[in-house]
Design a protein around this motif. Sequence first.
Motif, PDB file in Angstrom:
ATOM      1  N   UNK A  73      -7.145  -1.320 -19.899  1.00  0.00           N
ATOM      2  CA  UNK A  73      -5.674  -1.325 -19.942  1.00  0.00           C
ATOM      3  C   UNK A  73      -5.069  -0.298 -18.981  1.00  0.00           C
ATOM      4  N   UNK A  74      -5.604  -0.256 -17.741  1.00  0.00           N
ATOM      5  CA  UNK A  74      -5.102   0.678 -16.738  1.00  0.00           C
ATOM      6  C   UNK A  74      -4.276  -0.066 -15.687  1.00  0.00           C
ATOM      7  N   UNK A  75      -3.439   0.694 -14.981  1.00  0.00           N
ATOM      8  CA  UNK A  75      -2.662   0.165 -13.871  1.00  0.00           C
ATOM      9  C   UNK A  75      -3.258   0.717 -12.584  1.00  0.00           C
ATOM     10  N   UNK A  76      -3.629  -0.194 -11.676  1.00  0.00           N
ATOM     11  CA  UNK A  76      -4.207   0.172 -10.388  1.00  0.00           C
ATOM     12  C   UNK A  76      -3.191  -0.186  -9.313  1.00  0.00           C
ATOM     13  N   UNK A  77      -2.872   0.779  -8.435  1.00  0.00           N
ATOM     14  CA  UNK A  77      -1.901   0.540  -7.368  1.00  0.00           C
ATOM     15  C   UNK A  77      -2.538   0.861  -6.024  1.00  0.00           C
ATOM     16  N   UNK A  78      -2.561  -0.130  -5.143  1.00  0.00           N
ATOM     17  CA  UNK A  78      -3.020   0.052  -3.765  1.00  0.00           C
ATOM     18  C   UNK A  78      -1.787   0.083  -2.872  1.00  0.00           C
ATOM     19  N   UNK A  79      -1.682   1.086  -2.036  1.00  0.00           N
ATOM     20  CA  UNK A  79      -0.641   1.123  -1.021  1.00  0.00           C
ATOM     21  C   UNK A  79      -1.357   0.946   0.304  1.00  0.00           C
ATOM     22  N   UNK A  80      -1.058  -0.149   1.001  1.00  0.00           N
ATOM     23  CA  UNK A  80      -1.802  -0.531   2.196  1.00  0.00           C
ATOM     24  C   UNK A  80      -1.052  -0.194   3.477  1.00  0.00           C
ATOM     25  N   UNK A  81      -1.788  -0.070   4.572  1.00  0.00           N
ATOM     26  CA  UNK A  81      -1.215   0.276   5.869  1.00  0.00           C
ATOM     27  C   UNK A  81      -0.198  -0.745   6.357  1.00  0.00           C
ATOM     28  N   UNK A  82      -0.327  -1.989   5.947  1.00  0.00           N
ATOM     29  CA  UNK A  82       0.575  -3.045   6.417  1.00  0.00           C
ATOM     30  C   UNK A  82       1.888  -3.112   5.640  1.00  0.00           C
ATOM     31  N   UNK A  83       2.117  -2.144   4.738  1.00  0.00           N
ATOM     32  CA  UNK A  83       3.362  -2.101   3.991  1.00  0.00           C
ATOM     33  C   UNK A  83       3.308  -2.771   2.634  1.00  0.00           C
ATOM     34  N   UNK A  84       2.193  -3.401   2.301  1.00  0.00           N
ATOM     35  CA  UNK A  84       2.071  -4.031   0.987  1.00  0.00           C
ATOM     36  C   UNK A  84       1.717  -3.013  -0.083  1.00  0.00           C
ATOM     37  N   UNK A  85       2.214  -3.295  -1.276  1.00  0.00           N
ATOM     38  CA  UNK A  85       1.821  -2.542  -2.466  1.00  0.00           C
ATOM     39  C   UNK A  85       1.228  -3.569  -3.425  1.00  0.00           C
ATOM     40  N   UNK A  86      -0.048  -3.402  -3.748  1.00  0.00           N
ATOM     41  CA  UNK A  86      -0.759  -4.312  -4.641  1.00  0.00           C
ATOM     42  C   UNK A  86      -0.895  -3.611  -5.983  1.00  0.00           C
ATOM     43  N   UNK A  87      -0.436  -4.265  -7.047  1.00  0.00           N
ATOM     44  CA  UNK A  87      -0.440  -3.658  -8.374  1.00  0.00           C
ATOM     45  C   UNK A  87      -1.188  -4.544  -9.357  1.00  0.00           C
TER      46      UNK A  87
END
Length: 122
Positions: A73-87
């Motif tokens: 039950x965790x939240x994982x956030x990727x902030x990518x070089x191309x401006x995307x935020x994946x959650x």
Amino acid sequence: MTSLAGTGSVTVDGTTYMVEGDVKYKVSTKSRETKTGYDGVHGYAEKYVAGSISMRFRDAGGLTVADFNTMTDVTVVLTLANGKVVTGKGMWTTEDQEVDAMEATFDVKFEGPSVTEAISSS
């Protein structure tokens, strides 16, 4: 020119971790399998699939690798070089973690019901 790939950051429940690389994500919600018969293509079958986020972490000082095995039950956030935020929300780890002591790295895969991508506003 803007950066498209190669750098970024990762947080799990707000904690930032050192990521060595091999970052991947899957936002798919369904998979389809073509159904064929003796007389041709009949259509397809569809089933739900979990989203996923995976990466290779660096085993830095102060980090307890065993903690990743207990994550649910965790939240994982990727902030990518191309401006995307994946959650990814409501995620859990799916594999046990094995550390490569020579490189101080270990792989983690999170799966869950919701992985989304958005364009960062910054």
